[in-house]
Design a protein around this motif. Structure first.
Motif, PDB file in Angstrom:
ATOM      1  N   PRO A  66     -18.303  -8.154  11.436  1.00  0.00           N
ATOM      2  CA  PRO A  66     -18.897  -6.817  11.478  1.00  0.00           C
ATOM      3  C   PRO A  66     -18.368  -5.962  10.332  1.00  0.00           C
ATOM      4  N   PRO A  67     -19.169  -5.059   9.807  1.00  0.00           N
ATOM      5  CA  PRO A  67     -18.695  -4.188   8.724  1.00  0.00           C
ATOM      6  C   PRO A  67     -17.507  -3.337   9.175  1.00  0.00           C
ATOM      7  N   ASN A  68     -16.522  -3.233   8.298  1.00  0.00           N
ATOM      8  CA  ASN A  68     -15.358  -2.364   8.534  1.00  0.00           C
ATOM      9  C   ASN A  68     -14.604  -2.716   9.811  1.00  0.00           C
ATOM     10  N   ARG A  89      -5.201  -8.033   6.675  1.00  0.00           N
ATOM     11  CA  ARG A  89      -4.760  -6.700   7.045  1.00  0.00           C
ATOM     12  C   ARG A  89      -4.157  -6.660   8.457  1.00  0.00           C
ATOM     13  N   ALA A  90      -3.749  -5.456   8.840  1.00  0.00           N
ATOM     14  CA  ALA A  90      -2.995  -5.268  10.081  1.00  0.00           C
ATOM     15  C   ALA A  90      -3.769  -5.732  11.316  1.00  0.00           C
ATOM     16  N   VAL A  91      -3.040  -6.376  12.218  1.00  0.00           N
ATOM     17  CA  VAL A  91      -3.577  -6.840  13.494  1.00  0.00           C
ATOM     18  C   VAL A  91      -2.664  -6.327  14.610  1.00  0.00           C
ATOM     19  N   LEU A 150      -3.410   3.309   5.456  1.00  0.00           N
ATOM     20  CA  LEU A 150      -3.460   2.259   4.438  1.00  0.00           C
ATOM     21  C   LEU A 150      -4.667   2.399   3.514  1.00  0.00           C
ATOM     22  N   ASP A 151      -5.533   3.380   3.799  1.00  0.00           N
ATOM     23  CA  ASP A 151      -6.751   3.613   3.016  1.00  0.00           C
ATOM     24  C   ASP A 151      -7.666   2.394   3.033  1.00  0.00           C
ATOM     25  N   ALA A 210       0.827  -1.199   0.000  1.00  0.00           N
ATOM     26  CA  ALA A 210       0.000   0.000   0.000  1.00  0.00           C
ATOM     27  C   ALA A 210       0.865   1.255   0.000  1.00  0.00           C
ATOM     28  N   GLU A 211       0.336   2.318  -0.578  1.00  0.00           N
ATOM     29  CA  GLU A 211       1.082   3.573  -0.680  1.00  0.00           C
ATOM     30  C   GLU A 211       1.424   4.138   0.699  1.00  0.00           C
ATOM     31  N   GLY A 212       0.539   3.952   1.671  1.00  0.00           N
ATOM     32  CA  GLY A 212       0.760   4.520   2.995  1.00  0.00           C
ATOM     33  C   GLY A 212       1.444   3.589   3.972  1.00  0.00           C
ATOM     34  N   TYR A 213       2.094   2.534   3.480  1.00  0.00           N
ATOM     35  CA  TYR A 213       2.674   1.522   4.377  1.00  0.00           C
ATOM     36  C   TYR A 213       3.760   2.093   5.276  1.00  0.00           C
ATOM     37  N   ASP A 214       4.641   2.904   4.739  1.00  0.00           N
ATOM     38  CA  ASP A 214       5.710   3.485   5.567  1.00  0.00           C
ATOM     39  C   ASP A 214       5.120   4.348   6.682  1.00  0.00           C
TER      40      ASP A 214
END
Length: 233
Positions: free
Chosen positions: A127-129, A76-78, A182-183, A51-55
């Motif tokens: 759950p959503p999101n 995704r991130a945990v 990470l958008d 992802a572009e925002g990873y850093d």
């Protein structure tokens, strides 16, 4: 069933321990299980790493006192706070093309049984999101308390799970800006926990209950990382 307890000295050595668990299960045909508390970390998935925002996301993790790492299982991130549990169930298989959904179903059933024994009435559903969105999760009143992922090799499958025991607010607070970087859509209120759902806040008690539910009536042999070759890593 071989049961491995304890945590290695570093996140890298911890990954080696789980990799060895999976490899040995495939070689010997004996299932193996770890339920433990990983080091305090944010475990990013492969999609996060591209992802572009990873850093920026990694910097946010460090600012909140979490070590950023990359993992091979899951999405995704945990966030692992120190009370969050990881589950690694290595299962020998004969055909990589069969059994995927059955293993997912079995994992959710056994995790649900364990949580029920702890006084938590969890049900399948995402759950959503929510954090680390996927199709194999357990929730309580719209809040995610556990998620299951799977990795399949030629002769063994690793059914992995994350179980939030306590600290749901801390998890929500760190993942909110990380998912934003990470958008990835994220609703902090969807983070649940065993303790928040009326269960115990003691991760060791939860871990042993999960062990018992997954092992079922199979005989177990318990080993400890402190007594293995990983102690020197």
């Amino acid at each position: 069933m071989r049961v491995l307890r304890g945590r290695a000295a570093t996140p890298e050595a911890d990954r080696d321990a789980t990799a060895e668990l999976l490899e040995r299960a495939g070689e010997t045909g004996e299932p193996a299980l770890r339920v433990w508390r990983p080091h305090r970390q944010i475990a990013f998935g492969r999609r996060d790493a591209t992802a572009e925002g990873y850093d920026l996301a990694r910097s946010i993790a460090r600012e909140h006192g979490f070590e950023p790492i990359e993992r091979s299982v899951g999405g995704r991130a945990v966030a692992y706070t120190g009370t969050t549990l990881a589950v690694a169930h290595a299962r020998p298989i004969e055909d990589v093309r069969q059994g995927l959904e059955e293993r997912y179903g079995d994992a959710l059933d056994r995790l649900g049984t364990a949580l029920g024994r702890l006084g938590v009435d969890a049900e399948p559903g995402e759950p959503p999101n929510s954090f680390c969105p996927g199709t194999h999760s357990l929730q309580v009143a719209g809040r995610k308390v556990a998620g299951v992922a799977q990795r399949v090799k030629q002769n063994a499958a690793l059914v992995a799970a994350v179980v939030v025991v306590d600290g749901r607010k801390e998890i929500a607070d760190v993942l909110d800006p990380i998912y934003d970087a990470l958008d990835v859509p994220f609703d902090p209120d969807t983070v649940g926990s065993v303790a928040g759902a009326g269960g115990p806040a003691d991760p060791e008690r939860v871990a042993r209950t999960i062990e018992d539910a997954i092992a079922g009536d199979r005989a177990t042999t318990v080993e400890y990382l402190s007594e293995s070759h990983f102690r020197d890593v």
